[in-house]
Design a protein around this motif. Sequence first.
Motif: not given
Length: 1320
Positions: A567-571, A574-581, A617-622
């Motif tokens: 997620v750090c490399k592709e923020p 990554g967040l759009n992927w998380l939203e969909n997940r 979620i926590e790891n994506c935010i980090r």
Amino acid sequence: MDPNGMIQIEQALDVIYGAKSSNEQRREAQAFLESIKSNDQSPYWGYQLALRVNSGDNNIVRHFGLSLLQHSINKRWYLFDLSKALAIRQWIVELSLQMTPLDPHYLKEKLAFLWVAVAKRSWGSYLTKRLLIEGDDNNNNNNNNNSSTNTNSNNNSSTNTNSNSTINTSTNTNNASNGTLTNGSSSSNDSSSIHPAGNNSKQNTTNSNSIQDDDTSNGKDSVKQDILDGWGSMDADLWKLWNENIVCREVSLIIVRTLFEDIYLLDDPIASKRTAILNQLCIQIVTSDEVLNSIYESISPQLRSSKASLIGWFITWSRFLIEVLQNNDIDSHTCQTFVPKILGTFKTCLHWVQPKIIRDENILLTLFQILKVPDVKLKTLAIDCLHILFTRTYHSDEDFEFFIGSIFSSDGVLQLRQFYQSLEIDADDIDELVYALLKKTVEMIVSLSEYLNISSKCRVSWERSDVDNYLQLVLATTQHPSLIISGLSLQMWVTVLRFDELSSKSPIVNILMDLLETTANRTINYTYNDENILKKFLDIDFDSTPDASSFLSNYKKFNEDIVRITVCKEPEKGLNWLENRLQVFFSSDLGNVCINQYKLDEKSDALNYGTAQFNIIENCIRGISRWRIWYTGDDFDVINDRLNKLVENLGERLLAMNFALPLLIRKKVQTLVQFAPLLKDVSPLMFQVLENILTTATFDLPEDIPDEEKEIIRDLRTCCGTELNRLAYIMPESLKKIFTELENVIANILLSKKVSNHENVAFKSFLLVITSRSSIEDKDKLFAKIVDPELSAWSSPALEKGLLDLHWFMERIGIVEIAKYFQKRGITAETDLLRAEMDDEGRDLKNKLKDHWSSIFPIRATRIFIQYSIEKLSHDSPEYLNLLRLWKPRVQPIIPHILQLLTQIQAYHNPENWKTLPSEVQSFIKYSCMERFWQQGVLIQSKETFIEENVKAALTLRDFADSVGHLIRYTREYAFLTIGSLSQLEDTLYEMPNIATMIWKAVAGDQVGITLHSWKHMINSCLRSVVRNCPVKYVDVFMSELLPRVFIDLDNLLVSRWKKVYEDGLQLHGNEDDETLSEEMMEEHMLRQLTATTVRLLMDIASQLNAKSISDTQFACKRLIIERKEVMATFLQICCHIIMFKDTKCSFNTILIIRNILPDIMLKDDEVDKYLCDNLIKATLHVLMDDYFVETHSEAAIALTTLYCALRSKSDYPARVMMQTLPNITTHSMSNFESLLVASKSLKHQRSALLELVRIAKEYEEEAAGSGVGGLVGQDEDIAKRKEQLEAAQAQRKKKAQGVDLMNDPFTESGALNNLFGDD
């Protein structure tokens, strides 16, 4: 040999192996065989017994004969003159040539051991003599007569060439191939290239008879004698075996494999002494003259004379392997005999054989062809060989491209993928051989990733290589249902992602989102669902729960790391992927259960997968937080604004979700706080989060729900208190703006009585953290307003009286009231409290005492206020310095009270202090002192059973004892932690007079009744903090007062407890499943944990050899130990004892501590030197003599070698200590050992000499114990022992390569109380 003697030996062996023989008969037979072994004629008798002509098909007798020869070589070789040594050597060659198809495998292996035992001792000794003679000339002329090969045990070294050789070699380059052999026949194809000893063929240009080294006949005779003495014909003897018949050919392969194992794979002390010579000889006989001539400008005639073939062994083995595979069915006897043996031999030499010869013979192609045969064992050996080829070093581009470049080609990657896919595993019926092969295959595939590193010298071209498909193959292994297989690639992904140069390349970018999905799916808890296919593999891989738990913990961390970094490399992706997940999951049936169910089983899929979503979620935010630090592009602000919007939307959605289950509400609160670092300055969302936490912190606690549910809600409320403080820690400036409103809200909460006194502290500390870390006005006034009312409780008359002595302390905690109630109920010392039900009066008393206990001692508030306010503040920061100014005058007066509280708690556990109390009260206190907690590996019950029993106990009078016990232990725990927190206030604690003595007296003055668990907790949470945080200027005073007391008391405790364990019988090895532990084993289990904790303390004090970082305090403590003999003596004593305790990790790590300090204390003081001789030499010898410590032997040997060499230079006392300590060691062995020490040019060779002495001593000890037949090893034990040694050596190499922390103790406490805000 006298025929009668033969008959007697046969009869004795029949008695020993006979099922009907009595023990007395076996002892008599063994005594007779012992006498045979010790006879001077035993080698000859051994030879005669081993001859088929004498013993026929009696393989037991023949094996015993070989054992006699083995004994004479291992024990008495140095006593033999040249004629005897030559005779034994000739016997071994003769016996090898007489092998037949009827002979069992163990006889062939035994003969190989004998052959190699002689070779290690004598082969090439003439080279040593000639090199010594010529060495002076070489030094004078600045020339080298020969080249050597530098190898190491890591199997990754290659041949170093030297072009300065000055002696020309022959250029005759005959080639040989090998015909198909039948039993008893010779090779029929081009045998002219093979010249056994004694063959005078002119074609043998390397025959020893052709050497012209000296001009005089005396010189020639001298050279011939030296070569004879040094087994110059050994290669010719091996060729004679090869050409004799098919059985002898098999024996020759076993011999060479065994020889190479001893030289290159095992830390063999005899081979190590002659490494340089043996290396050169092995290279000579294996490599063809053509390759040697292309590498070396010239080779000395002495070295050349060792070789009996022009093409060398490697070409011969390679071509014979191809021939066998082409001409025989894979299941045939010939294939099953020779293919494994040739591959096994390849495994021992592929890492050092010249790449050119491997390339010329196209071994790579042969190995890949073997991967296609329907034989798992052969494929496994082929994979082992390929792994070696893919991980060894190549110095030329041509070699690197051939071996590594080719495997990264499209065809190479395709072959790897096809083979990987062919290894299918049925989780319900796992073929363990195929599964083991699969693991090795994946390990090999992943190891190739080293060549993707573009900063490395050894790297492939990303443009010319098929990196895309290689990465897809690795991802396929990551997706494998076996977590062990999946886990093999996780470190690789983390490494690749962390290097910007790699992670920015298109093949990595293209695979990132698939990798993210894969690793996110692997963050669940795998221990719950037994029907899950992944759990089935897990059960196969691990025998013990602790091992499995440790692996799963690391597996989860790696997957979470990959999520975070991806997620750090592709923020944005990554967040759009998380939203969909999240949309998909919470719209599913499982997601609906998560949201709507108030009660879920702890092991349910809904709770498991629901919790995993929050973790993601926590790891994506980090990951987004990390992106802010990492990204430096010109468009940072633009992208950051977009990301803030996405994060805010995600937070709003999460905040709007209403969960019914308290466990998920708690997880939601913890996750929402993770948004604070990103949104604290850009969005009002965090104030909504704060409001949500404050509301949840007063979550309704109905009276009519079960105790188990009440406990879950209490945990939720406690969690909210912790997260409130975390918010204050993250965004104090933002919260400062609404501080007055927060004060009012919290005041109303406290007045409402909705929260307990226990929970009050969290709300007050929340305000304290804001005032401490923000720029708020009137900081001192606000600090005093919050802190002083709590601290004033320490000086209340009731508390001071309660701490005066044990009687008042017991009254203070309610023992008197409980005793009166028990007397009223007619409770006696014999009453089973679990059968005495609680009545209404008891319940009223219990509720009254609970309210009293919640505020009885202000220890928890004191600790939390101190720790929360200073947590993670730099000691140079203005905030910390201001807090130090405020805390110091407030806490120094209460430190004696805290220590007095600990003194009374420790005294409470001593039965001697109860004698004046009524018997029923004594019984009650005894119950209360029983530790009632659940910890994996400490209690044999399951967690569920433990909780169930506690719930039942709460309905009986036993609850009084349990509650008082909990109060006592809880208070003690916080007292320990408070001292640890006080130690972080610079000199506040340390400047107090006699404080070291006061602390140790409080925590360990009354040791009776203190459990091992309590000792461990005290060291972890109190003592280690006090040691680590001691200011350097107080080390001389404080530590010199504290350390001797600590070392003496801990040493006495550990020695006495280990003594009891030894008396009861050692039952554990350190990795048992807690569910398999009996009550008798539990004490030993806890003792091992305490010992490990003590070693951690010693590391805090003195550090280990080559420690990555050493603090100023550690450096000062080390100096104190060196300079103060009273400290040094106690330190060395506890170290010497721990080294000898039967706990490999602790022993190993303590030796590293000792090695760190040894150079500074040796040869400085006679008394210290004598102590080291009497104690440390004996301790390390104790370890070396016991195979239990096999993993520690290497470090112990280095420590002892260093110590012995230093002290021996001063006196002969170390030698006398060694003689006294080692059983039955002779003065000749000792003298030989010391001669080798003097002659050795490196610590490694000196260590080898020591290990050889220890080996001799072990054999004497084993003989004295009468192990095996006549003190000799049994038929298959040689082979089994050899296998164990090779496995241990391989495991040791893996540990070194992986940097395994041997002190990785999953039970060492590092929980929330020690690290309040985690590691973020």
